[in-house]
Motif scaffolding. Structure first.
Motif, PDB file in Angstrom:
ATOM      1  N   GLN A   1       0.877  -1.262  -0.032  1.00  0.00           N
ATOM      2  CA  GLN A   1      -0.173   0.174  -0.154  1.00  0.00           C
ATOM      3  C   GLN A   1       0.993   1.150   0.068  1.00  0.00           C
ATOM      4  O   GLN A   1       2.140   1.331   0.834  1.00  0.00           O
TER       5      GLN A   1
ATOM      6  N   THR B   1       3.939   9.791  -5.080  1.00  0.00           N
ATOM      7  CA  THR B   1       3.850   8.565  -5.691  1.00  0.00           C
ATOM      8  C   THR B   1       4.754   7.515  -5.696  1.00  0.00           C
ATOM      9  O   THR B   1       5.874   7.646  -5.215  1.00  0.00           O
TER      10      THR B   1
ATOM     11  N   HIS C   1       3.004   1.794 -14.062  1.00  0.00           N
ATOM     12  CA  HIS C   1       1.666   2.235 -13.165  1.00  0.00           C
ATOM     13  C   HIS C   1       2.273   3.190 -12.116  1.00  0.00           C
ATOM     14  O   HIS C   1       3.452   3.202 -11.494  1.00  0.00           O
TER      15      HIS C   1
ATOM     16  N   LEU D   1       0.969   5.054  -8.555  1.00  0.00           N
ATOM     17  CA  LEU D   1       0.040   4.950  -7.483  1.00  0.00           C
ATOM     18  C   LEU D   1       0.285   6.022  -6.564  1.00  0.00           C
ATOM     19  O   LEU D   1       1.407   6.341  -6.274  1.00  0.00           O
ATOM     20  N   SER D   2      -0.854   6.405  -6.122  1.00  0.00           N
ATOM     21  CA  SER D   2      -0.765   7.591  -4.853  1.00  0.00           C
ATOM     22  C   SER D   2      -1.258   7.266  -3.634  1.00  0.00           C
ATOM     23  O   SER D   2      -1.674   5.724  -3.601  1.00  0.00           O
TER      24      SER D   2
ATOM     25  N   ASP E   1      -3.579   3.822  -2.790  1.00  0.00           N
ATOM     26  CA  ASP E   1      -3.687   2.790  -3.616  1.00  0.00           C
ATOM     27  C   ASP E   1      -2.769   1.749  -3.181  1.00  0.00           C
ATOM     28  O   ASP E   1      -1.875   1.682  -2.558  1.00  0.00           O
TER      29      ASP E   1
ATOM     30  N   PRO F   1      -2.580  -3.041 -10.262  1.00  0.00           N
ATOM     31  CA  PRO F   1      -2.967  -1.892  -9.154  1.00  0.00           C
ATOM     32  C   PRO F   1      -4.073  -1.971  -8.670  1.00  0.00           C
ATOM     33  O   PRO F   1      -5.083  -2.374  -9.604  1.00  0.00           O
TER      34      PRO F   1
ATOM     35  N   PRO G   1      -7.345   0.591  -6.680  1.00  0.00           N
ATOM     36  CA  PRO G   1      -7.380   2.068  -6.216  1.00  0.00           C
ATOM     37  C   PRO G   1      -7.721   1.920  -4.656  1.00  0.00           C
ATOM     38  O   PRO G   1      -8.034   0.712  -4.320  1.00  0.00           O
ATOM     39  N   ALA G   2      -7.643   3.099  -3.929  1.00  0.00           N
ATOM     40  CA  ALA G   2      -7.528   3.207  -2.587  1.00  0.00           C
ATOM     41  C   ALA G   2      -9.215   2.823  -2.259  1.00  0.00           C
ATOM     42  O   ALA G   2     -10.157   3.051  -3.065  1.00  0.00           O
ATOM     43  N   HIS G   3      -9.315   2.498  -1.008  1.00  0.00           N
ATOM     44  CA  HIS G   3     -10.930   2.195  -0.873  1.00  0.00           C
ATOM     45  C   HIS G   3     -11.607   3.387  -0.541  1.00  0.00           C
ATOM     46  O   HIS G   3     -11.106   4.627  -0.239  1.00  0.00           O
TER      47      HIS G   3
END
Length: 283
Positions: free
Chosen positions: A226, A232, A263, A265-266, A269, A278, A280-282
Protein backbone atom coordinates in the motif's frame (compact mmCIF):
# COMPACT_ATOMS: atom_id res chain seq x y z
CA UNK A 1 4.71 -12.97 -8.02
CA UNK A 2 7.07 -11.25 -5.61
CA UNK A 3 8.95 -14.07 -3.90
CA UNK A 4 11.67 -14.40 -1.33
CA UNK A 5 14.62 -16.61 -2.20
CA UNK A 6 13.02 -19.78 -0.84
CA UNK A 7 9.43 -19.01 0.12
CA UNK A 8 6.78 -16.47 -0.84
CA UNK A 9 6.18 -13.37 1.23
CA UNK A 10 2.68 -14.70 1.91
CA UNK A 11 3.99 -17.93 3.41
CA UNK A 12 6.58 -16.31 5.63
CA UNK A 13 4.79 -13.17 6.85
CA UNK A 14 1.64 -14.20 8.77
CA UNK A 15 -1.49 -12.35 7.67
CA UNK A 16 -2.52 -11.75 11.28
CA UNK A 17 0.57 -9.72 12.14
CA UNK A 18 0.73 -5.94 12.05
CA UNK A 19 4.36 -6.17 11.07
CA UNK A 20 5.35 -4.71 7.73
CA UNK A 21 8.34 -3.81 5.58
CA UNK A 22 8.18 -0.07 4.88
CA UNK A 23 10.22 1.18 1.91
CA UNK A 24 10.44 4.98 2.16
CA UNK A 25 11.61 7.26 -0.66
CA UNK A 26 13.49 9.62 1.66
CA UNK A 27 12.80 13.06 3.17
CA UNK A 28 9.84 11.73 5.16
CA UNK A 29 7.99 14.35 7.22
CA UNK A 30 9.71 14.55 10.61
CA UNK A 31 8.02 17.69 11.96
CA UNK A 32 4.32 18.08 11.20
CA UNK A 33 1.96 15.13 10.67
CA UNK A 34 4.79 12.57 10.52
CA UNK A 35 2.37 10.20 8.76
CA UNK A 36 4.96 7.65 7.68
CA UNK A 37 6.90 7.71 10.94
CA UNK A 38 3.64 7.47 12.89
CA UNK A 39 2.69 4.41 10.83
CA UNK A 40 6.05 2.79 11.60
CA UNK A 41 5.58 3.62 15.30
CA UNK A 42 2.11 2.07 15.31
CA UNK A 43 3.16 -1.07 13.44
CA UNK A 44 6.13 -1.52 15.77
CA UNK A 45 3.91 -1.53 18.86
CA UNK A 46 3.21 2.16 19.57
CA UNK A 47 4.26 3.14 23.10
CA UNK A 48 5.24 -0.46 23.82
CA UNK A 49 7.62 -0.59 20.87
CA UNK A 50 11.26 -1.58 21.18
CA UNK A 51 13.00 0.18 18.32
CA UNK A 52 16.48 -0.31 16.88
CA UNK A 53 17.80 2.59 14.80
CA UNK A 54 20.59 1.78 12.32
CA UNK A 55 22.23 5.03 11.08
CA UNK A 56 25.22 3.36 9.39
CA UNK A 57 24.55 4.87 5.95
CA UNK A 58 25.25 8.35 7.31
CA UNK A 59 28.63 10.00 7.63
CA UNK A 60 27.28 11.49 10.86
CA UNK A 61 25.63 8.42 12.42
CA UNK A 62 25.58 9.81 15.96
CA UNK A 63 23.66 12.93 14.91
CA UNK A 64 21.18 11.12 12.68
CA UNK A 65 20.67 8.39 15.28
CA UNK A 66 19.94 10.99 17.95
CA UNK A 67 17.49 12.76 15.65
CA UNK A 68 15.37 9.66 15.14
CA UNK A 69 15.70 8.71 18.81
CA UNK A 70 14.21 12.10 19.73
CA UNK A 71 11.36 11.65 17.24
CA UNK A 72 10.38 8.23 18.58
CA UNK A 73 10.84 9.36 22.19
CA UNK A 74 8.41 12.20 21.48
CA UNK A 75 5.92 9.60 20.25
CA UNK A 76 6.16 7.82 23.60
CA UNK A 77 8.62 5.00 22.86
CA UNK A 78 10.66 4.19 25.97
CA UNK A 79 12.97 1.48 24.64
CA UNK A 80 15.22 2.66 21.81
CA UNK A 81 18.71 1.49 20.90
CA UNK A 82 20.90 3.19 18.29
CA UNK A 83 23.06 0.53 16.63
CA UNK A 84 25.93 2.81 15.64
CA UNK A 85 27.73 0.30 13.43
CA UNK A 86 30.88 1.96 12.06
CA UNK A 87 33.03 -1.14 11.50
CA UNK A 88 31.98 -4.55 10.23
CA UNK A 89 33.02 -6.14 13.54
CA UNK A 90 30.35 -4.02 15.25
CA UNK A 91 27.77 -6.25 13.56
CA UNK A 92 28.93 -9.06 15.86
CA UNK A 93 28.30 -7.25 19.16
CA UNK A 94 26.37 -9.65 21.43
CA UNK A 95 24.41 -6.87 23.16
CA UNK A 96 23.12 -5.53 19.84
CA UNK A 97 22.32 -9.02 18.60
CA UNK A 98 20.32 -9.59 21.79
CA UNK A 99 18.40 -6.35 21.26
CA UNK A 100 17.53 -7.32 17.66
CA UNK A 101 16.01 -10.56 18.99
CA UNK A 102 13.43 -8.63 21.04
CA UNK A 103 13.02 -5.50 18.90
CA UNK A 104 9.57 -4.86 17.48
CA UNK A 105 10.79 -2.24 15.01
CA UNK A 106 14.02 -1.60 13.07
CA UNK A 107 14.57 1.72 11.29
CA UNK A 108 17.42 2.06 8.75
CA UNK A 109 18.23 5.69 7.98
CA UNK A 110 19.46 7.42 4.84
CA UNK A 111 22.92 8.28 3.57
CA UNK A 112 25.17 6.21 1.31
CA UNK A 113 23.76 2.80 0.35
CA UNK A 114 27.21 1.49 -0.64
CA UNK A 115 28.52 2.37 2.81
CA UNK A 116 25.46 0.76 4.39
CA UNK A 117 25.86 -2.52 2.49
CA UNK A 118 29.59 -2.56 3.12
CA UNK A 119 29.05 -2.37 6.85
CA UNK A 120 26.00 -4.64 7.19
CA UNK A 121 26.06 -7.33 4.50
CA UNK A 122 26.61 -10.85 5.85
CA UNK A 123 26.80 -9.68 9.47
CA UNK A 124 24.91 -11.58 12.19
CA UNK A 125 22.84 -8.51 13.01
CA UNK A 126 21.70 -7.91 9.43
CA UNK A 127 21.08 -11.59 8.78
CA UNK A 128 18.78 -11.68 11.80
CA UNK A 129 17.00 -8.45 10.85
CA UNK A 130 16.32 -9.87 7.39
CA UNK A 131 15.04 -13.17 8.74
CA UNK A 132 12.76 -11.59 11.36
CA UNK A 133 11.35 -9.13 8.81
CA UNK A 134 10.64 -11.89 6.31
CA UNK A 135 8.95 -13.95 9.03
CA UNK A 136 6.74 -11.01 9.99
CA UNK A 137 8.24 -10.82 13.49
CA UNK A 138 9.40 -7.20 13.29
CA UNK A 139 8.42 -4.04 11.43
CA UNK A 140 11.34 -2.95 9.28
CA UNK A 141 11.59 0.49 7.68
CA UNK A 142 14.30 1.88 5.43
CA UNK A 143 14.41 5.44 4.13
CA UNK A 144 16.45 6.73 1.16
CA UNK A 145 19.64 4.60 1.28
CA UNK A 146 17.76 2.33 3.69
CA UNK A 147 15.19 1.79 0.92
CA UNK A 148 17.73 1.29 -1.86
CA UNK A 149 19.24 -1.75 -0.12
CA UNK A 150 15.96 -3.72 0.03
CA UNK A 151 16.41 -5.71 -3.18
CA UNK A 152 18.98 -8.32 -4.13
CA UNK A 153 20.10 -6.01 -6.95
CA UNK A 154 20.68 -2.44 -5.79
CA UNK A 155 20.98 0.88 -7.58
CA UNK A 156 24.21 2.30 -6.21
CA UNK A 157 24.19 5.51 -8.24
CA UNK A 158 23.81 6.93 -11.71
CA UNK A 159 22.48 9.91 -13.63
CA UNK A 160 19.23 11.49 -14.77
CA UNK A 161 17.86 13.60 -17.58
CA UNK A 162 18.77 11.17 -20.36
CA UNK A 163 17.08 8.43 -22.32
CA UNK A 164 17.44 4.97 -20.72
CA UNK A 165 20.92 3.58 -21.38
CA UNK A 166 23.30 1.15 -19.73
CA UNK A 167 25.66 3.85 -18.47
CA UNK A 168 22.86 5.70 -16.69
CA UNK A 169 22.75 3.32 -13.71
CA UNK A 170 25.36 1.73 -11.44
CA UNK A 171 24.21 -1.61 -10.04
CA UNK A 172 25.54 -3.79 -7.26
CA UNK A 173 24.26 -6.26 -4.65
CA UNK A 174 21.82 -5.14 -1.95
CA UNK A 175 20.70 -6.81 1.28
CA UNK A 176 17.93 -9.02 -0.23
CA UNK A 177 15.16 -8.18 2.19
CA UNK A 178 12.71 -8.03 -0.73
CA UNK A 179 14.93 -9.72 -3.32
CA UNK A 180 12.57 -9.52 -6.29
CA UNK A 181 12.57 -5.70 -6.26
CA UNK A 182 14.87 -3.07 -7.67
CA UNK A 183 14.21 0.09 -5.65
CA UNK A 184 14.96 3.71 -6.54
CA UNK A 185 14.26 6.59 -4.14
CA UNK A 186 13.80 10.40 -4.27
CA UNK A 187 12.23 9.23 -7.52
CA UNK A 188 10.33 11.93 -9.38
CA UNK A 189 11.99 14.55 -7.19
CA UNK A 190 15.33 13.71 -8.89
CA UNK A 191 14.04 12.62 -12.31
CA UNK A 192 15.05 8.97 -11.97
CA UNK A 193 12.54 7.23 -14.26
CA UNK A 194 15.11 6.53 -17.00
CA UNK A 195 17.56 5.25 -14.38
CA UNK A 196 15.07 2.71 -13.03
CA UNK A 197 14.10 1.61 -16.54
CA UNK A 198 17.77 1.11 -17.34
CA UNK A 199 18.13 -1.09 -14.26
CA UNK A 200 15.09 -3.16 -15.22
CA UNK A 201 16.43 -3.63 -18.76
CA UNK A 202 19.45 -5.24 -17.10
CA UNK A 203 17.35 -7.40 -14.72
CA UNK A 204 14.02 -8.02 -16.48
CA UNK A 205 13.10 -10.73 -13.97
CA UNK A 206 12.75 -8.08 -11.26
CA UNK A 207 10.03 -5.53 -10.48
CA UNK A 208 11.12 -1.89 -10.46
CA UNK A 209 9.74 0.40 -7.77
CA UNK A 210 10.47 4.13 -7.72
CA UNK A 211 9.40 5.93 -4.55
CA UNK A 212 9.01 9.69 -4.20
CA UNK A 213 10.08 11.69 -1.17
CA UNK A 214 7.78 11.58 1.88
CA UNK A 215 6.20 8.47 0.36
CA UNK A 216 6.26 4.83 1.42
CA UNK A 217 5.47 1.46 -0.13
CA UNK A 218 4.32 -0.67 2.81
CA UNK A 219 4.59 -4.42 2.18
CA UNK A 220 2.48 -6.83 4.20
CA UNK A 221 1.93 -10.57 4.24
CA UNK A 222 -1.03 -10.67 1.87
CA UNK A 223 0.69 -10.20 -1.51
CA UNK A 224 -0.14 -6.49 -1.43
CA UNK A 225 1.69 -3.31 -0.77
CA UNK A 226 0.00 0.00 0.00
CA UNK A 227 1.14 3.54 -0.74
CA UNK A 228 1.38 6.04 2.12
CA UNK A 229 2.39 9.68 1.87
CA UNK A 230 2.22 12.79 -0.27
CA UNK A 231 3.96 11.56 -3.44
CA UNK A 232 3.68 8.55 -5.72
CA UNK A 233 5.10 5.08 -6.15
CA UNK A 234 5.99 4.16 -9.74
CA UNK A 235 5.95 0.51 -10.78
CA UNK A 236 8.08 -0.54 -13.74
CA UNK A 237 6.88 -4.03 -14.62
CA UNK A 238 8.80 -5.96 -17.31
CA UNK A 239 6.63 -9.08 -16.91
CA UNK A 240 5.24 -8.78 -20.46
CA UNK A 241 8.23 -7.08 -22.04
CA UNK A 242 8.71 -8.66 -25.45
CA UNK A 243 12.05 -7.15 -26.46
CA UNK A 244 14.99 -5.11 -25.27
CA UNK A 245 18.20 -4.33 -27.10
CA UNK A 246 20.07 -4.05 -23.78
CA UNK A 247 22.50 -6.94 -24.45
CA UNK A 248 23.41 -5.65 -27.91
CA UNK A 249 24.07 -1.91 -27.59
CA UNK A 250 26.95 0.16 -26.27
CA UNK A 251 27.00 1.71 -22.82
CA UNK A 252 25.63 5.10 -23.87
CA UNK A 253 23.33 4.04 -26.71
CA UNK A 254 19.57 4.40 -26.08
CA UNK A 255 17.69 1.33 -24.88
CA UNK A 256 14.58 -0.14 -26.51
CA UNK A 257 12.02 -1.80 -24.22
CA UNK A 258 8.84 -3.08 -25.85
CA UNK A 259 5.58 -3.77 -23.96
CA UNK A 260 6.97 -2.44 -20.70
CA UNK A 261 4.23 -1.65 -18.17
CA UNK A 262 4.31 1.43 -15.94
CA UNK A 263 1.86 2.18 -13.11
CA UNK A 264 1.70 5.34 -10.97
CA UNK A 265 0.15 4.88 -7.51
CA UNK A 266 -0.73 7.55 -4.96
CA UNK A 267 -1.77 7.55 -1.29
CA UNK A 268 -4.07 4.67 -0.42
CA UNK A 269 -3.57 2.81 -3.69
CA UNK A 270 -2.46 -0.79 -3.43
CA UNK A 271 -0.59 -3.15 -5.73
CA UNK A 272 -1.27 -6.87 -6.01
CA UNK A 273 2.12 -8.51 -6.27
CA UNK A 274 0.67 -11.86 -7.35
CA UNK A 275 -1.49 -10.52 -10.19
CA UNK A 276 0.82 -7.56 -10.80
CA UNK A 277 -2.13 -5.17 -10.99
CA UNK A 278 -2.80 -1.87 -9.21
CA UNK A 279 -5.86 -1.50 -6.99
CA UNK A 280 -7.45 1.88 -6.20
CA UNK A 281 -7.70 3.23 -2.69
CA UNK A 282 -10.71 2.18 -0.67
CA UNK A 283 -13.53 4.72 -1.11
Amino acid sequence: MLQLETESLTQRMPKTTKAAVMVIGGAEDKIHGRQILQTFWSRAGASNAQIAIIPSASREPEAIGDRYRTIFNDMGVKTIEVLDIRERDDGNKPEWQDFIETATGVFITGGDQLRLCGLLSDTPIMDRVRMRAQLGEVTLAGTSAGAAIMGHHMIAGGGSGESPNRALVDLTTGLSILPELVVDQHFHNRNRMARLMSAIATYPDKLGIGIDEDTCAMFEGNDLFQVIGRGTVTIVDPGQMSYTNQPDVGMTEPLSMHHLKVHILSHGDRFDLHQRIPLPAHP
